[in-house]
Write an enzyme that holds these catalytic residues in place. Structure first.
Site, PDB file in Angstrom:
ATOM      1  NE  ARG A 104      -3.878   0.351   1.743  1.00  0.00           N
ATOM      2  CZ  ARG A 104      -5.022   0.718   2.383  1.00  0.00           C
ATOM      3  NH1 ARG A 104      -5.416   1.474   3.398  1.00  0.00           N
ATOM      4  NH2 ARG A 104      -6.048   0.057   1.692  1.00  0.00           N
ATOM      5  CG  HIS A 131      -8.305  -0.120  -3.139  1.00  0.00           C
ATOM      6  ND1 HIS A 131      -7.479  -1.092  -2.901  1.00  0.00           N
ATOM      7  CD2 HIS A 131      -8.889   0.190  -2.066  1.00  0.00           C
ATOM      8  CE1 HIS A 131      -7.556  -1.401  -1.299  1.00  0.00           C
ATOM      9  NE2 HIS A 131      -8.512  -0.588  -1.094  1.00  0.00           N
ATOM     10  CD  GLN A 134     -12.710  -1.894  -1.260  1.00  0.00           C
ATOM     11  OE1 GLN A 134     -11.965  -1.898  -0.397  1.00  0.00           O
ATOM     12  NE2 GLN A 134     -13.818  -2.505  -1.106  1.00  0.00           N
ATOM     13  CG  ASP A 240     -13.610   6.147  -1.535  1.00  0.00           C
ATOM     14  OD1 ASP A 240     -13.493   5.877  -0.433  1.00  0.00           O
ATOM     15  OD2 ASP A 240     -12.489   6.130  -2.261  1.00  0.00           O
ATOM     16  CB  CYS A 279     -14.324   0.803  -0.408  1.00  0.00           C
ATOM     17  SG  CYS A 279     -13.766   2.353  -0.473  1.00  0.00           S
ATOM     18  NE  ARG A 307     -10.365  -5.379  -0.115  1.00  0.00           N
ATOM     19  CZ  ARG A 307      -9.687  -4.537   0.554  1.00  0.00           C
ATOM     20  NH1 ARG A 307     -10.309  -3.280   1.307  1.00  0.00           N
ATOM     21  NH2 ARG A 307      -8.343  -4.185   0.357  1.00  0.00           N
TER      22      ARG A 307
HETATM   23  N1   CP Z   1     -11.173  -0.347   2.158  1.00  0.00           N
HETATM   24  C1   CP Z   1     -10.019  -0.089   2.328  1.00  0.00           C
HETATM   25  O1   CP Z   1      -9.021  -0.313   1.835  1.00  0.00           O
HETATM   26  O2   CP Z   1     -10.011  -0.057   3.722  1.00  0.00           O
HETATM   27  P1   CP Z   1      -8.646   0.194   4.840  1.00  0.00           P
HETATM   28  O3   CP Z   1      -8.217   1.468   4.306  1.00  0.00           O
HETATM   29  O4   CP Z   1      -9.046   0.145   6.125  1.00  0.00           O
HETATM   30  O5   CP Z   1      -7.572  -0.832   4.305  1.00  0.00           O
END
Ligand code: CP
Length: 319
Positions: A104, A131, A134, A240, A279, A307
């Site tokens: 990430r 992402h 996701q 989002d 998400c 997920r």
């Molecule tokens: N939706 C998502 O990626 O959540 P986090 O930022 O908690 O990993």
């Protein structure tokens, strides 16, 4: 230059591989209640996180353990990476210890540089551009709810056509900022071919690279500045946070986005059996009205659970 398989965006899978992943996710979801697959037995998988995370970190970490692998979590604060060691050097060193990584980070070029020098597979756990883990969990959630009864999960190849048919007929509407989730919907649309509308304020637009990558694959999406006409006959509505991780809390930007909140009136204009996805984390009464969120919270938390199942299926393919 290495030639291992990565999952840095949805485009690293073919449409058939996406369908296979959804089918395998369903099997893994069912299996979790009984026995566990050991498909990552003996594999040491790194998780390099340069941003905060609840769902991505925990679902990947738990998924690795459930598949028999060993997760090694590394916050960039604890790595020399956080003190300026080049991405390239970090990748070349970690390549000698690990069998794969989930990253990430900020720019897509950062994960691409890492993938170039890391001699094992890399999975994108969120960048500023995409992402992909996701978005596959999101479309799996849509498929679970919208699928026709005959689409039983027995792994038969022909089921890909049934999944494709189910998904291609849907109208999916994303409301809000032109961020990595909007981009991820654009990339998934280019692969699967459903109707996609992005409802966002005037002056907002999809990143040029994301648009080009979609166009190259025959992707089509509409940008609408009229929230209600965008919502008409939608099968799925989604949004989002208005300000993504690492962005400044710009009041002017939030003021422009505020009218694009998903509220009761937006939902009334969609199909009767519309579902709402988010998400998470959510800002109630900013991008979605609290009553709308509460009405669909069972779907949203299923999406969060998914997920885990979908990422296990992705990891089986990539690691
Ligand atoms: N939706 C998502 O990626 O959540 P986090 O930022 O908690 O990993």
């Amino acid at each position: 230059m290495n030639h291992v398989r990565n999952f840095l965006s949805v485009y690293d899978f073919s449409a058939d591989e996406i369908y296979d992943t959804l089918l395998r996710s369903a099997v893994l979801k069912e299996e979790r209640r009984k026995s566990q697959s050991a498909s990552l037995a003996g594999k040491k998988i790194g998780l390099i996180f340069e941003k905060s995370s609840t769902r991505t970190r925990v679902s990947f970490e738990v998924g690795i353990v459930e598949l028999g692998g060993h997760p090694v979590f590394m916050s960039s604060r604890d790595l020399q990476l956080g003190r300026g060691e080049p991405v390239k050097d970090t990748a070349m060193v970690l390549s000698r210890y690990l069998d794969g990584v989930i990253i990430r980070t900020f720019g897509q070029e950062r994960i691409e540089t890492f993938a170039r020098y890391f001699e094992k597979p890399v999975i994108n756990g969120l960048t500023d551009l995409y992402h992909p883990a996701q978005i596959l969990a999101d479309i799996f959630t849509v498929y679970e709810i919208k699928r026709k009864p005959e689409a039983k999960h027995n792994g038969a190849r022909a089921l890909n056509d049934i999944i494709g048919d189910t998904l291609k007929k849907l109208k999916i509407v994303y409301f809000g900022d032109a961020n990595n989730m909007a981009n991820s919907w654009v990339s998934l649309q280019a692969m699967l071919g459903f109707e996609l509308v992005l409802a966002m304020p005037e002056g907002f637009d999809i990143d040029g690279t994301v648009r080009n990558e979609s166009e190259k694959r025959g992707g089509k999406f509409l940008i609408s500045h009229d929230k209600i006409s965008a919502a008409k006959n939608a099968d799925v509505i989604t949004t989002d946070v208005f300000i993504s991780m690492g962005q400044d809390e710009e009041k002017e930007k939030i003021d422009k986005l505020r009218p694009f909140i998903i509220d009761g009136h937006t939902v009334e204009n969609a199909k009767k059996d519309v579902i709402f996805l988010h998400c998470l984390p959510v800002h109630r009464n900013e991008e979605v009205a609290e009553d709308v969120f509460d009405r669909f919270s069972a779907v949203v938390f299923e999406e969060a659970e998914n997920r885990l199942h979908v990422q296990k299926a992705i990891m089986e393919k990539i690691f």
